[in-house]
Design a protein around this motif. Sequence first.
Motif, short mmCIF file in Angstrom:
data_model
loop_
_atom_site.label_atom_id
_atom_site.label_comp_id
_atom_site.label_asym_id
_atom_site.label_seq_id
_atom_site.Cartn_x
_atom_site.Cartn_y
_atom_site.Cartn_z
N UNK A 142 1.21 -1.23 0.05
CA UNK A 142 0.04 -0.20 -0.46
C UNK A 142 0.79 0.71 0.13
N UNK A 143 1.88 1.25 0.52
CA UNK A 143 2.99 2.57 0.66
C UNK A 143 3.26 2.82 -0.59
N UNK A 144 4.21 1.76 -1.01
CA UNK A 144 5.31 1.52 -2.28
C UNK A 144 4.58 0.65 -3.38
N UNK A 145 3.56 0.54 -3.35
CA UNK A 145 2.99 0.64 -4.52
C UNK A 145 3.51 -0.52 -5.15
N UNK A 146 3.95 -1.90 -5.07
CA UNK A 146 4.20 -2.99 -5.68
C UNK A 146 2.94 -3.79 -5.40
N UNK A 147 3.61 -4.78 -6.25
CA UNK A 147 2.24 -5.44 -6.69
C UNK A 147 1.94 -6.48 -5.88
N UNK A 148 0.96 -6.96 -5.28
CA UNK A 148 0.86 -7.53 -4.05
C UNK A 148 1.38 -9.35 -4.32
N UNK A 149 1.07 -10.08 -5.37
CA UNK A 149 1.09 -11.24 -6.29
C UNK A 149 2.33 -11.30 -5.96
N UNK A 150 3.73 -10.62 -5.68
CA UNK A 150 5.35 -10.39 -6.09
C UNK A 150 5.05 -11.36 -4.47
N UNK A 151 5.33 -10.11 -3.63
CA UNK A 151 4.87 -11.26 -2.55
C UNK A 151 4.16 -11.91 -1.70
N UNK A 152 2.97 -12.57 -2.63
CA UNK A 152 2.95 -13.75 -2.60
C UNK A 152 3.42 -14.96 -2.81
N UNK A 153 3.96 -14.45 -4.53
CA UNK A 153 4.52 -14.88 -4.76
C UNK A 153 5.69 -16.02 -3.58
N UNK A 154 6.61 -14.82 -3.50
CA UNK A 154 7.95 -15.01 -2.75
C UNK A 154 7.63 -15.81 -1.68
N UNK A 178 11.99 -15.64 4.13
CA UNK A 178 10.56 -14.64 3.99
C UNK A 178 10.95 -13.38 3.27
N UNK A 179 11.32 -12.48 4.97
CA UNK A 179 11.78 -11.28 5.13
C UNK A 179 12.74 -11.21 4.02
N UNK A 180 13.85 -11.66 3.66
CA UNK A 180 15.54 -10.81 3.75
C UNK A 180 14.55 -11.31 1.78
N UNK A 181 13.94 -12.30 1.26
CA UNK A 181 13.56 -12.40 0.16
C UNK A 181 12.56 -11.34 -0.16
N UNK A 182 11.89 -10.47 0.67
CA UNK A 182 10.81 -9.41 0.15
C UNK A 182 11.96 -8.02 -0.04
N UNK A 183 13.11 -7.99 1.13
CA UNK A 183 13.62 -6.57 1.13
C UNK A 183 14.06 -6.30 -0.45
#
Length: 875
Positions: A142-154, A178-183
């Motif tokens: 919601x802040x960085x406006x990155x696609x939700x599905x990219x997080x879901x995929x990781x 997962x945190x590292x991958x998100x970052x």
Amino acid sequence: PKYVYLFKEGRADMRALLGGKGANLAEMTNIGLPVPPGMTISTEACKEYYHIGGKMPAGIMDEVKQYLTTVEEQTGKKFGDLSNPLLVSVRSGAMFSMPGMMDTILNLGLNEQTVQSLASNTDNLRFAYDAFRRFIQMFGDVVLELPKHEFENLLHRQKEEQGVTYDQELTSESLRKVINNYKEMIESETGHPFPEDPMVQLTMAIEAVFRSWNNDRAIIYRNLNKIPHDLGTAVNVQSMVFGNMGNDSGTGVAFTRNPSTGENVLYGEFLTNAQGEDVVAGIRTPRPIAQLKEEMPVIYDQFEKIADLLERHYKNMQDIEFTIERGRLYILQTRNGKRTAQASVRVAYEMAKEGLITKQAALLLVEPNQLDQLLHRQIDSGAKLNVIAKGLPASPGAASGKVVFDSDEAERMGKTGAKVLLVRMETTPDDIHGIVAAQGILTSRGGMTSHAAVVARGMGKPCVCGCEPIRIDYAKEEFTVGQLTVKKGDIISIDGSSGQVILGEVPMKEPEISSEYSIVLSWADEYKRLEVRANADTPEDAKKAREFGATGIGLTRTEHMFMGQERLPFVQQMILAETLEERLEALSHLLPMQQGDFYGILKAMEGYPVCIRLLDPPLHEFLPSQEELLIETTELKITGKDPKLLAEKQQLLKKVRALHEFNPMLGHRGCRLGITFPEIYEMQIQAIFNATVELTKEGYNVLPEVEIPLTIDVNEMKIFKEKIVAIAEAAMSAANAKFHYSVGTMIELPRAALLADELAEYSEFFSFGTNDLTQTTFGFSRDDAEGKFLPNYVERKILKENPFIVLDQKGVGKLMRIAVEGGRKARPGLLIGICGEHGGEPSSVAFCHQIGLDFVSCSPYRVPLARLAAAQAAI
Ligand code: PEP
Ligand code: MG
């Protein structure tokens, strides 16, 4: 300018400035609830953000920082602190609740350091990492406006690697990955690392809320709901509390009273050392709130006091969410609690008795439609249902029974004690015995004012109508719905309150009328101005109506008396008569029967007005259908067995053809019949006054009102009025008796409404027949529209409601206003009521009150709810 407000600086009436959520949090804080401290950034700040071209207003973050210090003092935590970090939630909150705007961000303030503190404070590394993971994902979305599905995929990939299915199965090591991958993903997509500085996180989140005011979804929502685009949204920043910080922590929900019975005891559940999510996820089983008393007596005590405070403040039963963090109680949310019909009545009654609220307020606490439930059998709320189709919820209550497609058969089986459900494409007055014998009625065609619906409602019998998905095959004695075939004798159930059709038998709950129920309704009678009458066609219905509190009959449909085995032959003879003599002969048989009907009804309603409507439907409704006759005559011709019967049937067919109309609803019906066949109406009028004379002589005080249906012109009324007066006078002088009676008309066609001033000259009362008035104002067939195009109109919001259920105040209501005004101008004090199906619908009753009607009339079972709705309209 001041942009930021602590919760304790706000009030409930500051919604425009603080948004709905902010104003509510402020209100709760100010009545002394331990709400997790926080602040609201005003809608003015959002407006300024846009005013200066999408930039953060100068000085706003300084203000936020300053207030954050206060929040830190209140919570004993510090933003970004290493030992006891303050974490916050950030939420949007406009003046009007607006789905489509920004979602909530939880756990803001977490970073690589504070996540370790959270882990040690909760003694749960996995929990801390999971909270961090969620925060990064929400922030990224919601802040960085990155696609939700990219997080879901990781996340999904990690689960695959670990060979697990659910999020909660991931270990702290996996979550760390997962945190590292998100970052990493965030850095490579945005070119910046994930912000570790809590203040930077907060600034960016606040700005994101401002931006979300103008995202596409929000704009579409505002356009759809006509919300101005320049209101702006507020931002709520609130400290997070955790219920999983040890055994002196916990979380729960509780009602201030039992929501299913209404009993005045705290009712709810809690979990120690847990978060709200644990309850939702069903991982652990919560315990009853009463046990909190043993475990944390001080907290329980405090909670009890708060529950009491909240009821006093909101003057309603509350549904409260709370969390206990290290021995401190926090209230997260409170709202008016949902409750069963039974609880609703009891809560209202007891709150008034306890002096918490006035009687008027108590009446406003009960939802009129809920009252209806109490009078009917209901499907047990815990039951598993195999729902096979859905139709219109035409008459409330639930019923199970063996499927039967024929009314004679329903009657036969009913007599043997079998429970049957009558399934028809539609019903006609011809099916009345089948309806009486059945537990419930299901039709595939016809709307809320169709015969089946009206009759079932009158009997208090469950009915689902217009259930188009079911295809009935009378010849095969079965119906299909999708792939499923239901045969005669199979058991189905219907729920007339929801429109559901269910395969098999279902567990039911019997209706329970409590003493509180009767008392609350007697309070309603103290405050209502409208009289509530009932639509009733038989002495039994009239008696029932009296029991339910009706003070008169607003509509007796006399055509319902033309049915029945012993009458139909004479009715048919009357219709088929070639000469006046023949017709009079038939009528002479009907007269004593009608007289007996009127005698019974007038007597049952002694002391109250009984409005009797003269014959309304087109005559061919009383004859067999063309199809039926064609089949019969063809068969007779082929077999050649009974030439006499063949001749009779052919004669009948000829007559049916002659009477055939393309639009019977707009055809030879209503008082048009009385114009062309005056002797029919004369017989009915005579029967009314004969019965009146009889009863008067027996010492009863009866008050007949003779009503003319479907008038369009004063000249019709003039003819009927003179006739009625003449017959009444003659009856009085013949019997040397005096009685009271009046003459009036239905207003159910637009022309009648428009010319009501003229009609009033010969009418002592008006009664709005809003079924026909809706049909003719809209040009919608009341028998077809609801099954065909109307649902689409409602779904697409072209029309807000089905106008056959909820009175169309804008259109039909306008005609009603014209008629009231015209009628009363010509005849001050003219008695005016409504007897269409809307007379038992709460919002329509309120409208009738508003435009100054004298009475509403509805089916006996809806009388209680109409009494309540009438009181609510007057309060
Ligand atoms: C009406 O039209 O609203 C009415 C009460 O009459 P009926 O439903 O019998 O046509
Ligand atoms: Mg009508």
